[in-house]
Motif scaffolding. Structure first.
Motif, mmCIF file in Angstrom:
data_model
loop_
_atom_site.group_PDB
_atom_site.id
_atom_site.type_symbol
_atom_site.label_atom_id
_atom_site.label_comp_id
_atom_site.label_asym_id
_atom_site.label_seq_id
_atom_site.Cartn_x
_atom_site.Cartn_y
_atom_site.Cartn_z
ATOM 1 N N ALA A 96 -8.041 59.661 78.230
ATOM 2 C CA ALA A 96 -8.003 60.991 78.837
ATOM 3 C C ALA A 96 -6.966 61.879 78.152
ATOM 4 O O ALA A 96 -5.992 61.400 77.569
ATOM 5 C CB ALA A 96 -7.697 60.876 80.325
ATOM 6 N N SER A 97 -7.157 63.193 78.248
ATOM 7 C CA SER A 97 -6.179 64.140 77.715
ATOM 8 C C SER A 97 -4.914 64.092 78.563
ATOM 9 O O SER A 97 -4.942 63.646 79.724
ATOM 10 C CB SER A 97 -6.751 65.557 77.744
ATOM 11 N N VAL A 98 -3.802 64.553 77.999
ATOM 12 C CA VAL A 98 -2.552 64.539 78.762
ATOM 13 C C VAL A 98 -2.663 65.448 79.977
ATOM 14 O O VAL A 98 -2.056 65.176 81.025
ATOM 15 C CB VAL A 98 -1.344 64.937 77.878
ATOM 16 N N GLU A 99 -3.447 66.532 79.876
ATOM 17 C CA GLU A 99 -3.637 67.420 81.026
ATOM 18 C C GLU A 99 -4.352 66.687 82.157
ATOM 19 O O GLU A 99 -3.979 66.808 83.329
ATOM 20 C CB GLU A 99 -4.432 68.657 80.614
ATOM 21 N N THR A 100 -5.380 65.912 81.792
ATOM 22 C CA THR A 100 -6.101 65.142 82.801
ATOM 23 C C THR A 100 -5.212 64.063 83.401
ATOM 24 O O THR A 100 -5.210 63.844 84.621
ATOM 25 C CB THR A 100 -7.361 64.504 82.191
ATOM 26 N N LEU A 101 -4.434 63.390 82.575
ATOM 27 C CA LEU A 101 -3.542 62.343 83.073
ATOM 28 C C LEU A 101 -2.545 62.915 84.067
ATOM 29 O O LEU A 101 -2.273 62.305 85.115
ATOM 30 C CB LEU A 101 -2.810 61.673 81.907
ATOM 31 N N GLU A 102 -1.996 64.070 83.750
ATOM 32 C CA GLU A 102 -1.045 64.704 84.658
ATOM 33 C C GLU A 102 -1.724 65.036 85.990
ATOM 34 O O GLU A 102 -1.153 64.854 87.066
ATOM 35 C CB GLU A 102 -0.488 65.969 84.007
#
Length: 526
Positions: A96-102
Motif C-alpha cells: 500500500a501507499s504511505v497515504e493508505t497506510l497512514e
C-alpha cells in the motif's frame, strides 16, 4: 462486535497450543525464515515476553496493534504475542501507499506499530509522522531494537486468559475504490478454522511465499501451528528460490496463487527440482485457468486442491483436481459443513442443479468474519438472510452449478458486460483465449460502444516468442462463440496489471476507455 455463531466448546487459545508444543517437543523447529529458525521452546518464551511487554506498555484486551513488514521471526513473535495479550493484530499491506497506510492506522486506531526497517524510508517517515501526531509508539523489528524491547516482558509470566470472542485480526481487503475494508476475525473462529482435519499433519513442513498480511498466508500458517508442524516462510517470492527451498527443506505443504504456479512451471529449474515430498499443494486468490490446472496435474506431484472462498468467510468451494479431472473448469463443490447456492438480482434463492441457472454466489459456514471494522453499512450489504434469519455472505461473484454440484465462476457482478441488453461473462471468452497456443495471459473487459452501450474487448499478453496478430486472434475467438459474445477487438500488451497476490485488476484495465468516454461527454455538454 459479536460473532455470528456461538463458539464451539473446547476453545484453545493459540498461546496454549504453542505452550503445549513447547512442552512436548521443545527442540523441534516451529518456524524457518531465510536460514534462521525458532524452536517451540523459544517461540513460546518469546510470545510470552511480547505479550507481557505489550500489557506492561498499556495495551488492553481488544486494542489493535499493527505490524508492517515482510516475513521474519520477529514478525511471527509479534503476531502470536499480540494475540496472547488479548489484543487484535493488524497486518498492514506492505504494497500500500504511505497515504493508505497512514489512513489504515487511523482507521484501526492502532495502539502500537511494529515496523520492519526493510519496508523503506518512506514507510519509516510515515510511521514517525503517525507517532508524533498520535502519541503512539513505533517498535522497529530489527535485532538491535526489537530484542531489548521484547526483553521487557517476563518469559515466565502467566498470560491473560484468552477468550473465543476476542478479535484475533483485522485484515484489510484490497478494495478497488476508497479505503480498504477491515475484515475482523475472532480468536475462536481462527482456532476452529486452523484445527480442521484433512489439511495439515503433525510433521507438516509448510512452505509459504505470499505476504504476511494476506489470508492466503495466515490460514495455512495457523493450520500448521495447530498441527505442530514447521512453517518455512519466504520474505519475497522468487520461483528459483522457492524450488530450491521446497527441495532442500523437503516441503510437504504449500499454498500459492495461480500466477506463482505459472512462474514455477515455466522456470528452467522446475523439471530438475525434487518436489516429491509435496503432499498437498493449494491454490487460491483467483480462479486458475483450465490449461494451467491440466499442466499442474501433469507436472506437479501430490494432491492439488483449488480453494475458492472469501477472506470474509462463508463461501468456500474445494476442487480436489486429481479426483475430478473432468471438472477443471469449475472451482469445485461446497466444502464440508458449508452451504453455497445462488440468488437472483432480487435476492431470491435460485433452484440447485440446473446448469442454465445463473446467479450470485452466496454461502454460509462456521468460519465467518464478525464484520467489517467500523463499517456497519458494508457489513449489512455483504450479508444475506434466509427465512429463519440465518446469516450468509454474498460473494459478488456470478456463477452456475452443474448437475453434480460443481460451481463454475463466470464473472464479478460489477464486471459483467451488458451489451445490447445481453449479459456477457468474461470467463467464457477468457477460456477460449486460453486455448490459443500463442496466448500467455488474457483479460476481457467491457469498453464503451455507441451502438451497444458496451462491448467486449480482449487484452492479451502473448507467450514469449509468439507472433500474434490481434485481428486474426479476434476472428479466431469469434468463430467459436455466440453472436452476442463476439469480441469487438484484441489489444496486445507486454503485461497485465496484477496485485502483489497476482489478482488481476480489471478496474485498472477499464479505466482509460471509460475516462475517454466521460471526457468526450463532458466536452459535448460544454
Amino acid at each position: 462486535m459479536t460473532s455470528i455463531e456461538h463458539p464451539v466448546p473446547g476453545f484453545t487459545p493459540f498461546s496454549d497450543t504453542i505452550a503445549a508444543h513447547a512442552a512436548a517437543r521443545p527442540d523441534a523447529v516451529a518456524f524457518h525464515v531465510e536460514g534462521r529458525t525458532l524452536d517451540w521452546r523459544t517461540l513460546h518464551a518469546r510470545v510470552v515476553q511480547v505479550a507481557q511487554a505489550l500489557v506492561a506498555g498499556g495495551v488492553a484486551p481488544g486494542d489493535r496493534v499493527a505490524v508492517l513488514g515482510g516475513a521474519s521471526l520477529a514478525y511471527v513473535e509479534c503476531l502470536f504475542g499480540i494475540v496472547a495479550a488479548r489484543a487484535c493484530v493488524v497486518p498492514l499491506p506492505v504494497s500500500a501507499s504511505v497515504e493508505t497506510l497512514e489512513a489504515l492506522l487511523a482507521d484501526c486506531d492502532a495502539r502500537l506499530l511494529f515496523l520492519d526497517p526493510e519496508t523503506g524510508a518512506a514507510a519509516a517517515a510515515m510511521a514517525a509522522r503517525w507517532a508524533a501526531g498520535t502519541g503512539r509508539g513505533v517498535v522497529s523489528l530489527d535485532d538491535e531494537a526489537f530484542g531489548p524491547w521484547r526483553s521487557r516482558g517476563d518469559a515466565a509470566a502467566v498470560l491473560p486468559a484468552g477468550d473465543a470472542e476476542d478479535p484475533f485480526n483485522i485484515i484489510y481487503s484490497s478494495g478497488t475504490t476508497g479505503l480498504p475494508k477491515g475484515i475482523v476475525h475472532l480468536h475462536g473462529m481462527r482456532q476452529r478454522q486452523a484445527a480442521r482435519r484433512g489439511f495439515f499433519r503433525r510433521h507438516a513442513r509448510t512452505l509459504l511465499s505470499t505476504p504476511m498480511y494476506s489470508n492466503t498466508t495466515l490460514m495455512p500458517l495457523l493450520g500448521t501451528v495447530v498441527a505442530g508442524g514447521t512453517c518455512i516462510l519466504m520474505r519475497k517470492f522468487d520461483a528459483g528460490r522457492f524450488l530450491a527451498l521446497a527441495a532442500g527443506q523437503r516441503a510437504t505443504h504449500t499454498m500459492l496463487v495461480p500466477v506463482q504456479y505459472k512462474r514455477l512451471l515455466a522456470h528452467p529449474a522446475f523439471d530438475g527440482s525434487d518436489l516429491s515430498s509435496l503432499e498437498l499443494s493449494q491454490s487460491t486468490g483467483a480462479p486458475m485457468e483450465v490449461e494451467l490446472k491440466r499442466e499442474v496435474l501433469r507436472r506437479w506431484p501430490g494432491r492439488f486442491l483449488e480453494v475458492y472462498g472469501l477472506t470474509e468467510g462463508g463461501v468456500t468451494c474445494l476442487l480436489d483436481a486429481r479426483l475430478h479431472p473432468d471438472k477443471l473448469a469449475s472451482v469445485g463443490r461446497p466444502a464440508a459443513g458449508g452451504e453455497v447456492f445462488l440468488i437472483d438480482e432480487a435476492g431470491r434463492r435460485l433452484p440447485q442443479g440446473q446448469p442454465d441457472v445463473i446467479g450470485e454466489v452466496v454461502g454460509r459456514s462456521e468460519f465467518m468474519m464478525a464484520g467489517y471494522h467500523n463499517r456497519p453499512q458494508a457489513t449489512a450489504e455483504i450479508r444475506w438472510h434466509d427465512a429463519q434469519g440465518r446469516v450468509y455472505h454474498r460473494s459478488g461473484d456470478v456463477g452456475r452449478f452443474d448437475a453434480d454440484g460443481f460451481l463454475t465462476l463466470l464473472d464479478r457482478i460489477k464486471d459483467v458486460i451488458i451489451s445490447g441488453g445481453h449479459n456477457i461473462y468474461a470467463a467464457d471468452l477468457e477460456a477460449v483465449l486460453a486455448r490459443h497456443e500463442g496466448v500467455l495471459d488474457a483479460a476481457v473487459i467491457g469498453v464503451p460502444s455507441a451502438e451497444w452501450g458496451e462491448t467486449p474487448l480482449a487484452i492479451v499478453m502473448p507467450r514469449p516468442g509468439a507472433r500474434l496478430d490481434a485481428a486474426a486472434l479476434r476472428d479466431w475467438v469469434n468463430a467459436q462463440v455466440g453472436k452476442t459474445q463476439r469480441l469487438s477487438g484484441v489489444e496486445l500488451r507486454d503485461e497485465l496489471p496484477r496485485s502483489a497476490l497476482g489478482k488481476l485488476s480489471k478496474k485498472e484495465l477499464r479505466a482509460p476507455y471509460w475516462q475517454v468516454k466521460q471526457a468526450k461527454e463532458s466536452h459535448e455538454r460544454a
